[in-house]
Each structure stands twice: as structure tokens, then as C-alpha cells.
Design a protein around this motif. Structure first.
Motif, short mmCIF file in Angstrom:
data_model
loop_
_atom_site.label_atom_id
_atom_site.label_comp_id
_atom_site.label_asym_id
_atom_site.label_seq_id
_atom_site.Cartn_x
_atom_site.Cartn_y
_atom_site.Cartn_z
N LEU A 173 0.84 -1.20 0.00
CA LEU A 173 0.00 0.00 0.00
C LEU A 173 0.87 1.25 0.00
CD1 LEU A 173 -2.77 1.35 0.22
CD2 LEU A 173 -2.62 1.09 2.70
N ALA A 174 1.93 1.26 0.80
CA ALA A 174 2.81 2.42 0.85
C ALA A 174 3.51 2.65 -0.49
CB ALA A 174 3.84 2.24 1.97
N GLU A 175 3.91 1.56 -1.15
CA GLU A 175 4.55 1.69 -2.45
C GLU A 175 3.61 2.34 -3.46
OE1 GLU A 175 7.49 -2.26 -2.26
OE2 GLU A 175 5.66 -2.29 -3.46
N ALA A 176 2.35 1.90 -3.44
CA ALA A 176 1.38 2.46 -4.39
C ALA A 176 1.08 3.91 -4.08
CB ALA A 176 0.10 1.62 -4.37
N ARG A 177 0.92 4.23 -2.80
CA ARG A 177 0.57 5.60 -2.41
C ARG A 177 1.69 6.59 -2.72
NH1 ARG A 177 -2.67 4.88 3.40
NH2 ARG A 177 -4.72 4.44 2.45
N ALA A 178 2.91 6.11 -2.82
CA ALA A 178 4.01 7.00 -3.18
C ALA A 178 3.84 7.52 -4.60
CB ALA A 178 5.34 6.26 -3.04
N ILE A 179 3.08 6.79 -5.42
CA ILE A 179 2.82 7.20 -6.80
C ILE A 179 1.41 7.76 -6.94
CG2 ILE A 179 2.56 6.34 -9.17
CD1 ILE A 179 4.69 4.24 -8.50
N PHE A 180 0.43 7.10 -6.32
CA PHE A 180 -0.97 7.51 -6.42
C PHE A 180 -1.55 7.54 -5.02
CE2 PHE A 180 -5.52 6.96 -7.20
CZ PHE A 180 -5.73 7.89 -8.21
N ALA A 181 -1.72 8.75 -4.49
CA ALA A 181 -2.04 8.92 -3.07
C ALA A 181 -3.38 8.30 -2.67
CB ALA A 181 -2.03 10.41 -2.71
N ASN A 182 -4.38 8.42 -3.51
CA ASN A 182 -5.72 7.95 -3.13
C ASN A 182 -5.87 6.46 -3.44
OD1 ASN A 182 -8.30 8.06 -2.09
ND2 ASN A 182 -9.22 8.92 -3.93
N THR A 183 -5.07 5.66 -2.74
CA THR A 183 -5.06 4.21 -2.90
C THR A 183 -5.50 3.55 -1.60
OG1 THR A 183 -3.23 4.31 -4.49
CG2 THR A 183 -3.66 2.19 -3.46
N LEU A 184 -6.29 2.51 -1.71
CA LEU A 184 -6.65 1.72 -0.53
C LEU A 184 -6.33 0.27 -0.80
CD1 LEU A 184 -9.53 0.01 -1.12
CD2 LEU A 184 -10.48 2.29 -0.96
N LEU A 185 -6.20 -0.49 0.26
CA LEU A 185 -5.90 -1.91 0.18
C LEU A 185 -7.18 -2.69 0.42
CD1 LEU A 185 -3.42 -3.85 -0.13
CD2 LEU A 185 -3.43 -3.99 2.37
N ALA A 186 -7.63 -3.44 -0.59
CA ALA A 186 -8.87 -4.20 -0.44
C ALA A 186 -8.65 -5.36 0.52
CB ALA A 186 -9.33 -4.72 -1.80
N ARG A 187 -9.69 -5.72 1.22
CA ARG A 187 -9.74 -6.91 2.06
C ARG A 187 -11.08 -7.57 1.86
NH1 ARG A 187 -11.01 -2.57 5.29
NH2 ARG A 187 -12.94 -2.78 6.49
N ASP A 188 -11.17 -8.83 2.16
CA ASP A 188 -12.43 -9.55 1.97
C ASP A 188 -13.54 -8.89 2.78
OD1 ASP A 188 -10.71 -11.19 0.62
OD2 ASP A 188 -11.54 -13.05 1.45
N PHE A 189 -14.67 -8.69 2.12
CA PHE A 189 -15.90 -8.11 2.66
C PHE A 189 -15.85 -6.58 2.82
CE2 PHE A 189 -15.57 -12.45 4.45
CZ PHE A 189 -16.55 -13.03 3.65
N LEU A 190 -14.77 -5.97 2.35
CA LEU A 190 -14.77 -4.51 2.29
C LEU A 190 -15.80 -4.06 1.26
CD1 LEU A 190 -13.48 -1.67 2.82
CD2 LEU A 190 -11.94 -2.18 0.91
N SER A 191 -16.63 -3.08 1.61
CA SER A 191 -17.62 -2.52 0.69
C SER A 191 -17.32 -1.05 0.45
CB SER A 191 -19.04 -2.67 1.24
OG SER A 191 -19.47 -4.01 1.20
N ILE A 192 -17.42 -0.65 -0.80
CA ILE A 192 -17.18 0.74 -1.19
C ILE A 192 -18.39 1.23 -1.98
CG2 ILE A 192 -15.71 2.32 -2.50
CD1 ILE A 192 -13.46 0.29 -2.26
N THR A 193 -18.98 2.31 -1.54
CA THR A 193 -20.04 2.95 -2.31
C THR A 193 -19.40 3.93 -3.28
OG1 THR A 193 -21.63 2.75 -0.50
CG2 THR A 193 -22.12 4.36 -2.22
N VAL A 194 -19.61 3.69 -4.56
CA VAL A 194 -18.96 4.51 -5.59
C VAL A 194 -19.89 5.65 -5.96
CG1 VAL A 194 -17.84 4.50 -7.85
CG2 VAL A 194 -17.81 2.44 -6.43
N VAL A 195 -19.47 6.84 -5.64
CA VAL A 195 -20.26 8.04 -5.91
C VAL A 195 -19.52 8.90 -6.92
CG1 VAL A 195 -21.32 10.10 -4.91
CG2 VAL A 195 -21.19 7.98 -3.57
N PRO A 196 -20.15 9.28 -8.01
CA PRO A 196 -19.46 10.10 -9.01
C PRO A 196 -19.15 11.48 -8.48
CG PRO A 196 -21.79 9.96 -9.53
CD PRO A 196 -21.56 9.03 -8.38
N GLU A 197 -18.14 12.07 -9.03
CA GLU A 197 -17.77 13.43 -8.65
C GLU A 197 -18.77 14.41 -9.24
OE1 GLU A 197 -13.75 16.20 -8.50
OE2 GLU A 197 -13.90 14.59 -9.96
N GLU A 198 -19.39 15.20 -8.38
CA GLU A 198 -20.37 16.16 -8.86
C GLU A 198 -19.65 17.35 -9.49
OE1 GLU A 198 -23.53 15.90 -8.93
OE2 GLU A 198 -23.96 14.21 -7.62
N PRO A 199 -20.18 17.84 -10.61
CA PRO A 199 -19.56 19.02 -11.23
C PRO A 199 -19.73 20.23 -10.32
CG PRO A 199 -21.65 18.52 -12.30
CD PRO A 199 -21.36 17.37 -11.36
#
Length: 324
Positions: free
Chosen positions: A290-316
Motif C-alpha cells: 500500500l505504501a509503495e502504491a501511495r508514493a505514486i498515487f495517493a488515493n489508494t486503498l488496500l482491499a480486504r475480503d468483505f470490504l464494501s465501497i459505495t462509488v459516488v461520481p464526482e459532482e460538477p
């Protein structure tokens, strides 16, 4: 759209991570779509809050066992439940032969239709794989040891925000008529007035977008498919220190996943498909990837089993009116 990770390990399951499976819940249509179905995926459904009875479509990236070994069992269980109305199955050319072969040799009969869709033409030709009133799906070829494909789901633009106060000021009675107006439809009131719903709604709002990308070494096709997505789910089988092994096995490192996210300009990156070698206590663990990825792309998370993410589009951003 809501994403739930049902399996985040690479190759074999571990005590805390099952093999590949990602569910996409679509509340607006009471449907569930599944991306890959490794061994034990139906057990993961039972441990989650998802309703497998809502499963309508399954998308398979490639034919390696950690992505397909759970599929025959899941289809058989849906048949035994007796409530499935049908499944649309998307994937490589050999997927149909695999499913029909397993069901035949195990004398398994399912009482619902399974509609098979080969994706290679849409992937190679850059055409839309699926398109309906609410959603579209595209795919792209990846670089792996066997034919493999990434998928992108785009929610179509939604109606603008409905101005309830203005509707009340016009004397429009609350009720089912509001639903039509919110969709921009034109309605006729009991007093004969004709009201255009579009006049009571703001500008249309963008829909959400999710990209699922595994298994692959870094490739430009994945970058193009993921361009501007709200969420990129990308494999991170190896650490940056094992880049040579990643190239040899045609998998991605944490930094390759991050580079894909950066070049594609996505909003968020989720790392998945981690090698079982990366467990807490070992010289390199999940947090290091995760740290290696965040050094390049800050908004990175590490998935784990049963993690849920609600995907909301960016409002203009709302347009500002200059002060006279």
C-alpha cells in the motif's frame, strides 16, 4: 453502485483472503453483478450481506482456476434454489466449454437459462459489450499468460436534482407525479396545465464508473479503459522489489497498479489479488504494498475480503454567477 470484495488473494486462498471475486450491487434495479468467481465464492456470499438471489450477470476475466473454480458450484446452487430467472455469463471463448463440461460430467442440471457472451470481439474492437437504459459495459484485452480481459461499468448520466420547493410553489400536488417529473418527463395536471419535468430539474449529473482489472502486467489498454473512472480495482500481486517476477508471470506490482491509476486519471485505486507471501509478520506485508502504491498515487486503498465501497461520481462544480 456498491462494490464488495469477496476474495482478494492471488492463486490460493489464505486464512483471511479468499481467491478472486468482486460483487457490484446496483440498488436502483435490485441487481447484483459478479466479477470472477474463485473457489469458495458462494461461501463468501453466505458470510456477506449480499443477496445471491439478485445475481443477474457474471463477468470472468480469464480461465485460471483462482478466477473460475467457484463458478460451477455457484450456478448449481442457484439451480437448486429454484428462484433464478437466468444468468448472463461473459468471458473468454473457452468459458462456455468449461461450464458445460463440468455440468455435464457431474450430471448437474439447472432449471434456468445461462446465456453465454464471448467478449473477445468487443475487447479487440473497442465496441460496447453491454448497453441498456442505465448502464454500459466495455472491456479491453490485458497482457497475461492466457487471454484475459478488464471490464468497465459506466452508469449513464442521471437526471438533475429536482426542485421540490418550486414544484410546490406551482401548486403541483406531491405524489407519484413527482417521480415522473424527477425523470424529466412532461405531465398533464388535473387542471389541464402541462408541466415539463426538465424545467424543474437542474443539469444532468454524471453517473459512477468502476473498472475491474486483473490479471495483467502493466499495459496501455488498461490505462485507456480506466480513463477518468471513479474507482479502479487493480491487481497488485507483487511488491515493487519483485518486478522481475511480475514480468515473468505477467502480473502487476503495486507500483504498476499505481502507475495505471495515475496515467488514467482515476479518482480512487483499490489494490487486490495480493500474493499469499505478503502477510503480516513477513519481511514485506500488505501495508508495504500500500505504501509503495501511495508514493505514486495517493488515493489508494488496500482491499480486504468483505470490504464494501459505495462509488459516488464526482459532482460538477456549481457555476458561479458574477456579481454585477
Amino acid at each position: 453502485m456498491q462494490v464488495t470484495f469477496l476474495g482478494t488473494s492471488s492463486g490460493v486462498p489464505t486464512r483471511s483472503r479468499n481467491v478472486s471475486g468482486v460483487a457490484l450491487r446496483l440498488p436502483q434495479r435490485s441487481e447484483l453483478w459478479l466479477f470472477d468467481c474463485g473457489e469458495g465464492t458462494q461461501h463468501q456470499f453466505l458470510r456477506s450481506e449480499l443477496r445471491v438471489s439478485q445475481l443477474r450477470r457474471i463477468f470472468v476475466t480469464h480461465m485460471h482456476g483462482d478466477h473460475v473454480f467457484g463458478l460451477p458450484g455457484l450456478l448449481a446452487s442457484l439451480g437448486l434454489a429454484g428462484t433464478c430467472k437466468g444468468i448472463d455469463l461473459y468471458g473468454p471463448d473457452r468459458l462456455r466449454d468449461y461450464i458445460e463440461g463440468v455440468l455435464h460430467t457431474s450430471s448437474t442440471r439447472i432449471g434456468y437459462p445461462v446465456r453465454h457472451h464471448r467478449v473477445h470481439r468487443a475487447a479487440e474492437g473497442g465496441t460496447v459489450l453491454l448497453d441498456d437504459a442505465d448502464l454500459s459495459v466495455r472491456c479491453a484485452p490485458l497482457t497475461h499468460r492466457v487471454p484475459a480481459y478488464a471490464y468497465r461499468v459506466d452508469q449513464k448520466p442521471r437526471a438533475g436534482r429536482f426542485d421540490v420547493e418550486r414544484a410546490r410553489a406551482l401548486g403541483i400536488p406531491p405524489g407519484p407525479i413527482y417521480a415522473d417529473l424527477k425523470q424529466g418527463r412532461t405531465v398533464t395536471l388535473e387542471d389541464g396545465r402541462i408541466i415539463r419535468g426538465a424545467s424543474l430539474c437542474g443539469p444532468s449529473r454524471p453517473g459512477a464508473s468502476v473498472v475491474y482489472c486483473t490479471d495483467t502486467v502493466f499495459c496501455e489498454a488498461a490505462v485507456r479503459l480506466a480513463e477518468g473512472a471513479d474507482l479502479l480495482i487493480h491487481e497488485s500481486t507483487f511488491s515493487h522489489a519483485e518486478a522481475d517476477l511480475a514480468y515473468q508471470r505477467q502480473h502487476s506490482t503495486s507500483t504498476m497498479a499505481a502507475q495505471t491509476a495515475l496515467e488514467a486519471g482515476v479518482r480512487q485505486l483499490a489494490l487486490t489479488h495480493l500474493s499469499p507471501r505478503y502477510v503480516p509478520g513477513n519481511p514485506i506485508g500488505p501495508d508495504d504494498l500500500l505504501a509503495e502504491a501511495r508514493a505514486i498515487f495517493a488515493n489508494t486503498l488496500l482491499a480486504r475480503d468483505f470490504l464494501s465501497i459505495t462509488v459516488v461520481p464526482e459532482e460538477p462544480e456549481a457555476a458561479t454567477v458574477p456579481t454585477p
